[in-house]
Design an enzyme around this catalytic site. Structure first.
Site, PDB file in Angstrom:
ATOM      1  N   TYR A  23     -22.991  34.709  42.670  1.00 43.37           N
ATOM      2  CA  TYR A  23     -22.720  33.600  43.581  1.00 43.37           C
ATOM      3  C   TYR A  23     -22.794  34.062  45.040  1.00 43.37           C
ATOM      4  CZ  TYR A  23     -20.239  29.983  46.166  1.00 43.37           C
ATOM      5  OH  TYR A  23     -19.909  29.016  47.076  1.00 43.37           O
ATOM      6  N   GLU A  78     -15.367  21.518  44.800  1.00 44.02           N
ATOM      7  CA  GLU A  78     -14.145  21.818  45.534  1.00 44.02           C
ATOM      8  C   GLU A  78     -13.231  20.593  45.410  1.00 44.02           C
ATOM      9  OE1 GLU A  78     -15.612  22.906  49.375  1.00 44.02           O
ATOM     10  OE2 GLU A  78     -16.703  24.640  48.581  1.00 44.02           O
ATOM     11  N   PHE A 105      -9.415  32.233  48.755  1.00 43.12           N
ATOM     12  CA  PHE A 105      -9.645  31.544  50.023  1.00 43.12           C
ATOM     13  C   PHE A 105      -8.814  30.274  50.158  1.00 43.12           C
ATOM     14  CE2 PHE A 105     -12.904  30.449  46.879  1.00 43.12           C
ATOM     15  CZ  PHE A 105     -12.531  29.137  46.627  1.00 43.12           C
ATOM     16  N   TYR A 130      28.742  15.794  64.976  1.00 43.10           N
ATOM     17  CA  TYR A 130      27.870  16.662  64.192  1.00 43.10           C
ATOM     18  C   TYR A 130      26.819  17.351  65.048  1.00 43.10           C
ATOM     19  CZ  TYR A 130      29.456  14.787  59.659  1.00 43.10           C
ATOM     20  OH  TYR A 130      30.184  14.432  58.554  1.00 43.10           O
ATOM     21  N   HIS A 188     -23.052  24.472  57.975  1.00 44.37           N
ATOM     22  CA  HIS A 188     -21.592  24.412  57.914  1.00 44.37           C
ATOM     23  C   HIS A 188     -20.937  24.304  59.291  1.00 44.37           C
ATOM     24  CE1 HIS A 188     -22.253  25.225  53.764  1.00 44.37           C
ATOM     25  NE2 HIS A 188     -21.007  25.535  53.484  1.00 44.37           N
ATOM     26  N   ARG A 224      28.842  20.247  66.568  1.00 46.39           N
ATOM     27  CA  ARG A 224      29.507  21.155  65.626  1.00 46.39           C
ATOM     28  C   ARG A 224      28.536  21.759  64.613  1.00 46.39           C
ATOM     29  NH1 ARG A 224      32.984  18.661  61.301  1.00 46.39           N
ATOM     30  NH2 ARG A 224      32.693  16.849  62.633  1.00 46.39           N
ATOM     31  N   ASN A 241     -15.938  32.396  54.820  1.00 43.97           N
ATOM     32  CA  ASN A 241     -15.096  32.107  53.660  1.00 43.97           C
ATOM     33  C   ASN A 241     -13.734  32.766  53.827  1.00 43.97           C
ATOM     34  OD1 ASN A 241     -14.529  31.143  51.035  1.00 43.97           O
ATOM     35  ND2 ASN A 241     -16.666  31.509  50.450  1.00 43.97           N
TER      36      ASN A 241
END
Length: 512
Positions: free
Chosen positions: A54, A417, A331, A283, A84, A286, A197
């Site tokens: 791959y 994906e 990844f 509150y 990309h 405190r 990646n």
């Protein structure tokens, strides 16, 4: 720190800060070059054998089963980077991009990515010549890591794409490389994939956020103490024995800070033995250590996650020392996305409780005899009324931003994906939450200073005196209304820089 040496064992968070926010130069250790060369030799052997692997001899994502002929594998890597680099929107800040590039060098240096040393050296050259790629804010799903942002960085190595100019404008990358005396590189098999990646963008943002949160959580104790002092609150809820019986470490640290910050104060002395004084504070006063302390403990968890990621191999596929090249899911940004979302929730609540103290300081029915909206002439003057409006609006925005991004997976790449982390989005909005927290603490700082000024002639604590001195030039003395925005900007600067904290620590010792 003047330089950072990249070892094959990784780098530290301080290294990232020194390069991202400082001027440290980057050097590859000889052992790092050797580790990358050894890893590359394995990839070259696979190339020669013709085995399908791959990203080396196949396409990417949903195209993982598409065989790529040897003569087109370099073309494959260049095409990957161009396709990309598909982000849109405003550019990410310089510090984020520099952190991301350094972390990508760190990833390659671990010797599991199968790239030639020249690839890492090209990224180092960009850092050392202060060339910052133009990385759009939208594009990463934290799927195979931060693909689009890292591709925009890698594209500059090819002499393509854009970089940030001196004034933040967009410039042509080829022009910037030529001006710096640098040449584009040609990618070999696997190298384009190795450049994009991984989780480097989200990790870089998380490391920057951790550094900011550490300071802001300490400053939250300072502003809380100032508000409590101005409202004639009690210091007794912050006694150490009361926090030893609920042993959360962050809570104990925050309580100890507030207790020390309230000492040596004539304002506190003025009501300590007053029988009419309230038995219990609200509150928001405190319980300040319980909220800020829980945020500190959250930060400790996030720091642990980031430290693990700094020594992690997050590439895919990875080259193992025994010669195997294996696909992995390392990844995936879930660990970082969860951590960023968790810290955003905590920081949002630190800001929310600060705003409640501001509201109490401004309310004449609850502020224990301070004038309405901290104005000596309320009615004609509005004092800090609208400063609290601003704080309330920011709290509302932080509540929206505290909704986790990491549960919002959208499938991509033809369902290859089919679960993504949204870690980039989680880390990016965390930075916004922390910036908003700075503004909220600034409003509390301003209100606390004004309240202490109105308690004169009673002398405030050392922290109170330091705060009044730090804001004095911008805030002035209580009186008629002034243009408030510049005062609030000065308060923001006082919260974010270290000068006030340093001045306080000179008087009372280091804050936890």
């Amino acid at each position: 720190m003047t330089h950072v040496t990249i070892q094959p064992t990784g780098i530290t968070a301080d290294d990232v800060l020194a390069v991202a926010r400082g001027t440290a130069t980057v050097v590859l250790a000889p052992a790092t070059v050797d580790a990358m060369a050894t890893s590359r030799a394995i990839v070259d052997g696979i190339e020669s054998s013709g085995r399908p692997v791959y990203g080396v001899s196949t396409g990417f994502g949903a195209l993982a089963n598409t065989f790529i002929a040897p003569e087109r594998r370099a073309e494959l890597q260049h095409a990957l980077i161009r396709s990309h680099a598909a982000g849109v929107g405003a550019p990410m800040p310089r510090e984020v991009v520099r952190a991301m590039m350094l972390l990508r060098v760190r990833s390659l240096a671990l010797g599991r990515s199968g790239v030639r040393p020249v690839v890492a050296e090209a990224l180092v050259d960009l850092l050392n010549h202060d060339i910052t790629p133009w990385v759009p804010e939208h594009g990463s799903l934290g799927a195979s890591g931060d693909l689009a942002p890292l591709a925009h960085c890698a594209l500059v190595l090819l002499g393509e794409g854009w970089v940030l100019g001196p004034a933040g404008e967009r410039q042509d990358a080829a022009v910037a490389l030529t001006a710096a005396g640098l040449k584009p590189i040609e990618l070999a098999a696997k190298e384009g994939l190795a450049l994009i990646n991984g989780t480097d963008g989200m990790l870089g943002m998380l490391l920057l956020a951790i550094h900011d949160a550490e300071h802001l959580f300490a400053m939250a104790d300072v502003t809380a103490a100032l508000a409590i002092e101005a409202m004639l609150g009690s210091e007794r809820p912050f006694l150490p024995e009361l926090h030893a019986i609920r042993p959360h470490p962050g809570q104990a640290a925050s309580a100890a800070n507030i207790h020390r910050l309230l000492q040596d104060s004539r304002v506190m002395d003025s009501h300590r033995d007053d029988l009419a004084h309230a038995v219990q504070d609200a509150y928001s006063m405190r319980c300040a250590p319980q909220v800020a302390g829980a945020a500190r403990d959250t930060l400790d968890f996030v720091r642990t996650v980031a430290a693990r990621e700094l020594v992690s191999v997050v590439d895919n596929p990875v080259v193992l020392p025994d010669g195997r090249v294996e696909s992995t899911g390392n990844f995936h940004g879930a660990p970082l996305g969860f951590a960023a979302d968790f810290l955003a929730i905590a920081a949002a609540e630190v800001g929310a409780i600060a705003e409640r103290r501001v509201d109490r300081l401004l309310d004449v029915t609850r502020s224990r005899e301070l004038p309405a909206f901290l104005s000596p002439d309320a009615g004609v003057n509005s004092g800090l009324m609208i400063a609290q409006y601003t704080a309330a609006g920011i709290v509302a925005e932080n509540r929206r931003l505290a909704a986790p991004a990491s549960v919002d997976s959208l499938p991509t790449s033809g369902m290859q994906e089919d679960h993504v982390s949204m870690g980039w989005a989680a880390a990016k909005k965390l930075r916004t939450v922390l910036d908003n927290l700075t503004s909220l603490l600034a409003v509390e700082l301003l209100a606390g200073v004004r309240g202490l000024q109105l308690r004169a002639p009673l002398r405030p604590s050392p922290a109170g005196r330091a705060a009044v001195a730090a804001l004095g030039a911008a805030a002035g003395e209580p009186g008629p209304d002034v243009f408030l925005a510049p005062v609030m900007e000065a308060a923001r600067a006082t919260v974010s820089d270290r000068d006030l904290r340093t001045a306080i620590e000179r008087e009372i010792g280091p804050l936890a």
